[in-house]
Design an enzyme around this catalytic site. Sequence first.
Site, PDB file in Angstrom:
ATOM      1  N   ARG A  16       2.526   5.189   1.409  1.00 20.07           N
ATOM      2  CA  ARG A  16       2.435   3.925   2.149  1.00 20.07           C
ATOM      3  C   ARG A  16       1.522   2.927   1.446  1.00 20.07           C
ATOM      4  O   ARG A  16       1.697   1.729   1.546  1.00 20.07           O
ATOM      5  CB  ARG A  16       2.011   4.147   3.603  1.00 20.07           C
ATOM      6  CG  ARG A  16       0.687   4.847   3.814  1.00 20.07           C
ATOM      7  CD  ARG A  16       0.363   4.900   5.309  1.00 20.07           C
ATOM      8  NE  ARG A  16      -0.798   5.702   5.604  1.00 20.07           N
ATOM      9  CZ  ARG A  16      -0.768   6.949   6.033  1.00 20.07           C
ATOM     10  NH1 ARG A  16       0.386   7.550   6.204  1.00 20.07           N
ATOM     11  NH2 ARG A  16      -1.874   7.604   6.292  1.00 20.07           N
TER      12      ARG A  16
ATOM     13  N   ARG B  87       2.163   1.001   9.972  1.00 25.82           N
ATOM     14  CA  ARG B  87       2.900   2.202   9.590  1.00 25.82           C
ATOM     15  C   ARG B  87       3.399   2.917  10.831  1.00 25.82           C
ATOM     16  O   ARG B  87       2.926   2.686  11.935  1.00 25.82           O
ATOM     17  CB  ARG B  87       1.984   3.156   8.812  1.00 25.82           C
ATOM     18  CG  ARG B  87       0.763   3.587   9.601  1.00 25.82           C
ATOM     19  CD  ARG B  87       0.189   4.901   9.091  1.00 25.82           C
ATOM     20  NE  ARG B  87      -1.045   5.233   9.750  1.00 25.82           N
ATOM     21  CZ  ARG B  87      -1.135   5.675  10.992  1.00 25.82           C
ATOM     22  NH1 ARG B  87      -0.054   5.808  11.752  1.00 25.82           N
ATOM     23  NH2 ARG B  87      -2.325   5.961  11.510  1.00 25.82           N
TER      24      ARG B  87
ATOM     25  N   ARG C 245      -5.738  -2.723   2.019  1.00 25.16           N
ATOM     26  CA  ARG C 245      -5.326  -1.450   2.596  1.00 25.16           C
ATOM     27  C   ARG C 245      -3.819  -1.474   2.804  1.00 25.16           C
ATOM     28  O   ARG C 245      -3.186  -2.503   2.670  1.00 25.16           O
ATOM     29  CB  ARG C 245      -5.968  -1.261   3.964  1.00 25.16           C
ATOM     30  CG  ARG C 245      -7.427  -1.056   3.979  1.00 25.16           C
ATOM     31  CD  ARG C 245      -7.913  -1.218   5.400  1.00 25.16           C
ATOM     32  NE  ARG C 245      -7.183  -0.349   6.291  1.00 25.16           N
ATOM     33  CZ  ARG C 245      -7.701   0.748   6.827  1.00 25.16           C
ATOM     34  NH1 ARG C 245      -8.915   1.102   6.564  1.00 25.16           N
ATOM     35  NH2 ARG C 245      -6.994   1.501   7.632  1.00 25.16           N
ATOM     36  N   HIS C 246      -3.296  -0.337   3.191  1.00 29.69           N
ATOM     37  CA  HIS C 246      -1.898  -0.356   3.617  1.00 29.69           C
ATOM     38  C   HIS C 246      -1.838  -1.018   4.990  1.00 29.69           C
ATOM     39  O   HIS C 246      -2.834  -1.119   5.695  1.00 29.69           O
ATOM     40  CB  HIS C 246      -1.312   1.059   3.673  1.00 29.69           C
ATOM     41  CG  HIS C 246      -1.907   1.888   4.775  1.00 29.69           C
ATOM     42  ND1 HIS C 246      -1.475   1.802   6.079  1.00 29.69           N
ATOM     43  CD2 HIS C 246      -2.896   2.790   4.764  1.00 29.69           C
ATOM     44  CE1 HIS C 246      -2.170   2.628   6.816  1.00 29.69           C
ATOM     45  NE2 HIS C 246      -3.051   3.238   6.052  1.00 29.69           N
TER      46      HIS C 246
END
Length: 267
Positions: free
Chosen positions: A176, A79, A75-76
């Site tokens: 992202r 953030r 996953r990212h």
Amino acid sequence: MVKPVIFAICLGVLLSKALSIPLRSFADIELIGSQKSLFPFLGGSAPYFSFPANYGIPTDIPEGCRLTQVQMIGRHGERYPTRSEAKDIFEVWYKISNYTGKYEGSLSFLNNGYEFFIPDESLLEMETTLQNSIDVLNPYTEEMNAKRHAREFLAKYGKLMENCTNFPIFTTNSKRIYDTAQYFAEALGDGFNISLQTLSENSSSGANTLAAKSSCPNWNSNANNDILMSYSRDYLENISDRLNDENKGLNLSRKDAAALFLGVPSS
Ligand SMILES: *[C@@H]1O[C@H](CO)[C@@H](O)[C@H](O)[C@H]1NC(C)=O
Ligand SMILES: *[C@@H]1O[C@H](CO)[C@@H](O)[C@H](O)[C@H]1NC(C)=O
Ligand SMILES: *[C@@H]1O[C@H](CO)[C@@H](O)[C@H](O)[C@H]1NC(C)=O
Ligand SMILES: *[C@@H]1O[C@H](CO)[C@@H](O)[C@H](O)[C@H]1NC(C)=O
Ligand SMILES: *[C@@H]1O[C@H](CO)[C@@H](O)[C@H](O)[C@H]1NC(C)=O
Ligand SMILES: *[C@@H]1O[C@H](CO)[C@@H](O)[C@H](O)[C@H]1NC(C)=O
């Protein structure tokens, strides 16, 4: 024969938030990286941490088996807040920053020149990087996390990849997520020729996607709302009451208290 190694770095939902601890004093430096014990209590709004219970399938290779292929889905990482979260965060930040009294109690750290952790709205939705962090000592950037992940991957599976140096990494078109995939690929090093392949998250993608939210007709974000609603939210009122008692006239609401979990100072 060893099959090609295929990675997919994907999925559109959020894992964790940008937290940056502004550099102000020696005391602040000492705090950096020291508050991990809070992470499990932030309702998912925390830098990445490994879930403290047994989780998933062991990665040990069963006796009599030989590893010939690895597929990784990621996953990212950390953030900045999303645009919709930021509305609530700004609301509470305006109340706090426009408060004219001296901050007391839990908010007293704001008297020492706290720097709001979203310096620019263009950072919303973005991954945290060494470059866009307020504090270069921030130990929780997605950039570092993705690169560390790549080094761990190499340590574990590098041998398997010795004859497999040309391969694609698939990513979605969310910036992202793309960035995470790119940092991961970069950190695998010059020994690999990686092509980054972008698959759209748009509804028109149908099944040809890594993040099937918009393109899956049966996706229902509210599917478990009844379960969520069965939990008390009294603790939010207690938080706002406590902060308001300590700081007369601040008038934080329950919603403001909830927004404090979304990344406003955890220091
Ligand atoms: C005070 O609040 C207003 C919104 O009500 C906001 O526009 C303004 O930027 C705030 N001032 C500061 C210093 O944050
Ligand atoms: C890579 O190729 C060499 C030469 O053919 C072979 O000896 C080696 O076992 C291969 N490595 C893997 C992980 O398959
Ligand atoms: C690198 O991969 C691309 C395909 O993505 C290929 O066209 C190119 O020939 C490869 N380069 C090397 C040096 O293997
Ligand atoms: C996204 O999907 C919609 C509906 O399927 C379509 O009308 C639109 O052109 C697509 N946008 C892009 C950028 O592909
Ligand atoms: C909220 O505060 C009340 C009154 O002090 C207390 O009885 C209650 O246990 C608190 N609830 C939570 C969830 O902390
Ligand atoms: C806070 O709420 C009180 C009572 O509702 C009100 O009199 C006061 O003006 C409010 N203060 C601010 C800063 O909004």
